[in-house]
Design a protein around this motif. Structure first.
Motif, mmCIF file in Angstrom:
data_model
loop_
_atom_site.group_PDB
_atom_site.id
_atom_site.type_symbol
_atom_site.label_atom_id
_atom_site.label_comp_id
_atom_site.label_asym_id
_atom_site.label_seq_id
_atom_site.Cartn_x
_atom_site.Cartn_y
_atom_site.Cartn_z
ATOM 1 N N GLY A 310 -3.868 18.559 29.049
ATOM 2 C CA GLY A 310 -2.856 18.194 30.049
ATOM 3 C C GLY A 310 -3.126 16.885 30.758
ATOM 4 N N SER A 311 -3.739 15.925 30.057
ATOM 5 C CA SER A 311 -3.990 14.629 30.680
ATOM 6 C C SER A 311 -2.651 14.008 31.090
ATOM 7 N N PRO A 312 -2.615 13.350 32.267
ATOM 8 C CA PRO A 312 -1.353 12.708 32.685
ATOM 9 C C PRO A 312 -0.909 11.616 31.719
ATOM 10 N N ILE A 313 -1.858 11.114 30.896
ATOM 11 C CA ILE A 313 -1.486 10.053 29.952
ATOM 12 C C ILE A 313 -1.518 10.541 28.503
ATOM 13 N N GLY A 314 -1.524 11.863 28.299
ATOM 14 C CA GLY A 314 -1.457 12.413 26.943
ATOM 15 C C GLY A 314 -0.110 12.058 26.311
ATOM 16 N N ASP A 315 -0.117 11.790 25.009
ATOM 17 C CA ASP A 315 1.086 11.250 24.370
ATOM 18 C C ASP A 315 2.099 12.286 23.894
ATOM 19 N N SER A 316 1.686 13.536 23.735
ATOM 20 C CA SER A 316 2.631 14.516 23.183
ATOM 21 C C SER A 316 3.545 15.097 24.260
ATOM 22 N N MET A 317 3.110 15.065 25.502
ATOM 23 C CA MET A 317 3.847 15.801 26.522
ATOM 24 C C MET A 317 5.212 15.203 26.886
ATOM 25 N N PRO A 318 5.335 13.847 27.041
ATOM 26 C CA PRO A 318 6.664 13.350 27.421
ATOM 27 C C PRO A 318 7.761 13.776 26.437
ATOM 28 N N PHE A 319 7.509 13.626 25.132
ATOM 29 C CA PHE A 319 8.598 13.990 24.205
ATOM 30 C C PHE A 319 8.843 15.497 24.213
ATOM 31 N N MET A 320 7.772 16.267 24.430
ATOM 32 C CA MET A 320 7.969 17.729 24.437
ATOM 33 C C MET A 320 8.728 18.157 25.697
ATOM 34 N N LEU A 321 8.466 17.493 26.822
ATOM 35 C CA LEU A 321 9.222 17.813 28.046
ATOM 36 C C LEU A 321 10.690 17.435 27.855
ATOM 37 N N ALA A 322 10.929 16.292 27.190
ATOM 38 C CA ALA A 322 12.318 15.865 26.983
ATOM 39 C C ALA A 322 13.060 16.823 26.048
ATOM 40 N N LEU A 323 12.332 17.423 25.126
ATOM 41 C CA LEU A 323 12.988 18.333 24.170
ATOM 42 C C LEU A 323 13.071 19.769 24.690
#
Ligand SMILES: Cc1cc2nc3c(=O)[nH]c(=O)nc-3n(C[C@H](O)[C@H](O)[C@H](O)COP(=O)(O)OP(=O)(O)OC[C@H]3O[C@@H](n4cnc5c(N)ncnc54)[C@H](O)[C@@H]3O)c2cc1C
Ligand code: FES
Ligand code: FES
Length: 489
Positions: A310-323
Motif C-alpha cells: 500500500g505504498s502511496p507511490i505504488g503503481d498498481s493502485m491508481p488504475f485499480m481505484l479508477a476501475l
C-alpha cells in the motif's frame, strides 16, 4: 499436516538439501559466501542494478518456466522446489562459451566486467524464452541492468545477435521442455509445509487453510510474497524480521481466473503474470506494466504484495481505484471483500484484522466505450519509482460525462480517489473547457508533499496536466503526447 524442516532446490543438475538456514539469508549471500560462486555480483543490494541477476526455473504448464530474478533481495528459503541457474552454469563442459556470452565478447560489450554476469543472465533469460527477440525485447529485458562503463549500445547489439550462433552444448532453448529436468523439478516440488527454525522462524504453507491457520496462530508474523519490498527491509534497513510466512507455495493464491465479468488475480501471482492478464484486457496499461520496476522485479514481486504494502507511490493502485477493484480478504473461519479504496486507512495503515491476509484482487472488466488510461511520471523511463501516477476512467452518455473515477498515487499518504474533481466533472460535457474548469478541484482533493522525487507544486501541476493529457488523448483527434510520437510527426 506433513512438515519439512529443510529446503531443497536444483543447482548444477543436482538436488541440494539445505538445513539450518536463517530465513532472511539472501540467495546472493548464499551463492557467494557459502558456495563461493562469485560470478554473481553484488552492486546495490536493492534490486536496482541487476549485477546479481540469476535465472530461476519452475514447472509451469508442462514445461519449465525460466525467469530472471534479483538474487540480492530474494530470501533463500523461497527457492525451495526450484532450479537455480547462475552464470557459472552457462559455460559448456568443454569450456566453450554460451551464445549469449560469445555475443557479448564479439560485440565488445564488457569493459570492467562487473555488470557483465548480470547482463548475461538477463539476456540468457530472454534467450530461453524468445526465439527471435527484436531490439525492443532486448531493451526491455535489460531495463533492470546498469552498466557504468561500456555503454548500452554494444550490449544491446550482443542481445540482438545472440541467436545467430549455433545451439550451445549446454543450456539450449529446448531445456525448458526437457522431460528429465521437468520430472526432477516436479519430484522436489513443495507439496508439504516447510518450517524452518532459524531466526524468528519461517513457514511456507501449501494450502490456503494452512496459511490462514498459521496467520491466526502467529498474528505477529510477517507475510512474505516476492520480497521485493520486504527484502530491502533486511538488506538496506538491517531490520530483524519477525517470523515469516511465505505465500508463494499456496496453490490457491497463484491462480488467475476470469469470469463474472472480472479478472481475479491471486495474491501470490507474480507481477509479470498479473500484468499479462491485465494488459490482455486493458492494452492501454502496457506501458505502465513495462515501467513497473524491471523484469526481474516483476518476476519475483506480486500484485498482492503491491496492494498489501500500500505504498502511496505504488503503481498498481491508481488504475485499480479508477476501475473499482475489490480486494478479497481471508482469515481462519472467514472471508470478506471490500472496495480497494476502503482498504487504505492511512499511511501504512490497512483494514487488515490480526491474522487476516489478502487472498486476491477482483478487477472488473470495463463496459464498452469507457475511456481509460493510467500515466506514470518518474525521472527515468525504466526502473524508477513514481513521483506521481494518475488514472482516469470516464463513461460518457450523449456527449456528457455520466460516470468518472480518477485516482492518483504520490499525491497523498495513500493512493486516493479525486472525489471532488470527479464531482466537478460528473454531468459536464466531454470538453476541454469542462476539464479546465475541474482542475482547481484537484487542490481540494490533495495536498501533496515535497520530497526528493518532486516538489508539492510540481506534483499538483503535473496532476492537472495529466487530466488534460487524458482528454487530449481521448477526444477523438489523436494528439501526440509522447516525445517519440512528436519525433514521428
Ligand atoms: C528495484 C525495485 C523497483 C521497484 N519498482 C516499483 C515500481 O515501479 N512500482 C511499484 O509500485 N513498486 C515498485 N517496487 C516495489 C515492489 O516491487 C512492489 O511493491 C511489489 O509489488 C511488492 O510485492 P512483493 O510480492 O515483492 O511483496 P513483499 O515484499 O513480499 O511484501 C510487501 C508487503 O506486503 C505484505 N504482503 C504480501 N503479501 C500479502 C498478502 N497476501 N496479504 C497481506 N499482506 C501481504 C508483506 O507482509 C509486506 O508488508 C520496486 C521494488 C524494487 C526493489
Ligand atoms: S545487487 Fe543490484 S540488483 Fe541486486
Ligand atoms: S562493464 Fe563496467 S560496469 Fe559495465
Amino acid at each position: 499436516m506433513a512438515q519439512r524442516t529443510h529446503i531443497r532446490f536444483i543447482l548444477d543438475g543436482e538436488v541440494v538439501n539445505v538445513h539450518d538456514i536463517a530465513p532472511t539469508v539472501t540467495l546472493l549471500e548464499y551463492l557467494r559466501e557459502k558456495l563461493g560462486r562469485t560470478g554473481t555480483k553484488e552492486g546495490c543490494a536493492e534490486g536496482d542494478c541487476g549485477a546479481c541477476t540469476v535465472v530461476i526455473g519452475e514447472p509451469a504448464a508442462g514445461k519449465i518456466s525460466y525467469r530472471a530474478i534479483n538474487s540480492c533481495i530474494r530470501f533463500l528459503p523461497t527457492l525451495d522446489g526450484k532450479e537455480i541457474v547462475t552464470v557459472e552454469n552457462l559455460k559448456a563442459a568443454d569450456g566453450g562459451l554460451h551464445p549469449v556470452q560469445q555475443a557479448m565478447v564479439d560485440h565488445h560489450a564488457s569493459q570492467c566486467g562487473f555488470c557483465t554476469p548480470g547482463f548475461v543472465m538477463s539476456l540468457f533469460g530472454l534467450y530461453l524464452n524468445e526465439t527471435a527477440p527484436q531490439r525492443e525485447d532486448v531493451v526491455r529485458a535489460l531495463s533492470g541492468n546498469l552498466c557504468r562503463c561500456t555503454g548500452y549500445r554494444p550490449i544491446i547489439d550482443a542481445g540482438c545477435r545472440m541467436n545467430d550462433y549455433a545451439h550451445p552444448a549446454s543450456w539450449s532453448r529446448t531445456y525448458a521442455r526437457d522431460t528429465k529436468r521437468y520430472e526432477a523439478l516436479q519430484a522436489i516440488a513443495a507439496t508439504d509445509t516447510v518450517s524452518l527454525g532459524g531466526g524468528a522462524g519461517y513457514c511456507a504453507p501449501v494450502s490456503i487453510d494452512e496459511l490462514a491457520r498459521l496467520c491466526a496462530d502467529n498474528p505477529q508474523a510477517l507475510l512474505l510474497a516476492g520480497g521485493t519490498d520486504v527484502g530491502l527491509w533486511v538488506t538496506k534497513q538491517l531490520r530483524d524480521l519477525p517470523m515469516l510466512i511465505y505465500t508463494g507455495n499456496v496453490a490457491e493464491l497463484k491462480s488467475v481466473r476470469e469470469g463474472g465479468n472480472a479478472i481475479e488475480i491471486g495474491a501470490a501471482v507474480s507481477l509479470t503474470d498479473a500484468y499479462a492478464a491485465i494488459v490482455a484486457r486493458y492494452p492501454m496499461l502496457a506501458e505502465l506494466a513495462e515501467r513497473f520496476g524491471s523484469p526481474p522485479v516483476r518476476n519475483s514481486g506480486t500484485l498482492g504484495g503491491n496492494v498489501a504494502n500500500g505504498s502511496p507511490i505504488g503503481d498498481s493502485m491508481p488504475f485499480m481505484l479508477a476501475l473499482g477493484v475489490t480486494v478479497k480478504l481471508r482469515r481462519a473461519g472467514g472471508e470478506r471483500e471490500m472496495p480497494l479504496e476502503d482498504f487504505y486507512l492511512g499511511y501504512q495503515k490497512k483494514a487488515l484484522q490480526p491474522g487476516e491476509f489478502v487472498e486476491a484482487v477482483r478487477i472488473p472488466l470495463s463496459p464498452a466505450g469507457r475511456r481509460f488510461a493510467s500515466y506514470k511520471i518518474s525521472k527515468r523511463f525504466d526502473q524508477d519509482i513514481s513521483a506521481l501516477c494518475g488514472a482516469y476512467a470516464f463513461d460518457l452518455d450523449n456527449g456528457r460525462i455520466a460516470k468518472v473515477r480518477i485516482a492518483y498515487g504520490g499525491m497523498a499518504a495513500v493512493p486516493k480517489r479525486a472525489l471532488q474533481t470527479e464531482a466537478a466533472l460528473t454531468g459536464q460535457p466531454w470538453s476541454r473547457a469542462a476539464m479546465e474548469a475541474a482542475l482547481p478541484a484537484l487542490a481540494l482533493d490533495y495536498a501533496p508533499l515535497s520530497d526528493m522525487r518532486a516538489s508539492a507544486g510540481y506534483r499538483m501541476q503535473v496532476a492537472q496536466n495529466l487530466l488534460l493529457r487524458f482528454f487530449a488523448e481521448h477526444s477523438g483527434k489523436p494528439v501526440p503526447t509522447r516525445v517519440t510520437e512528436l519525433e514521428e510527426h
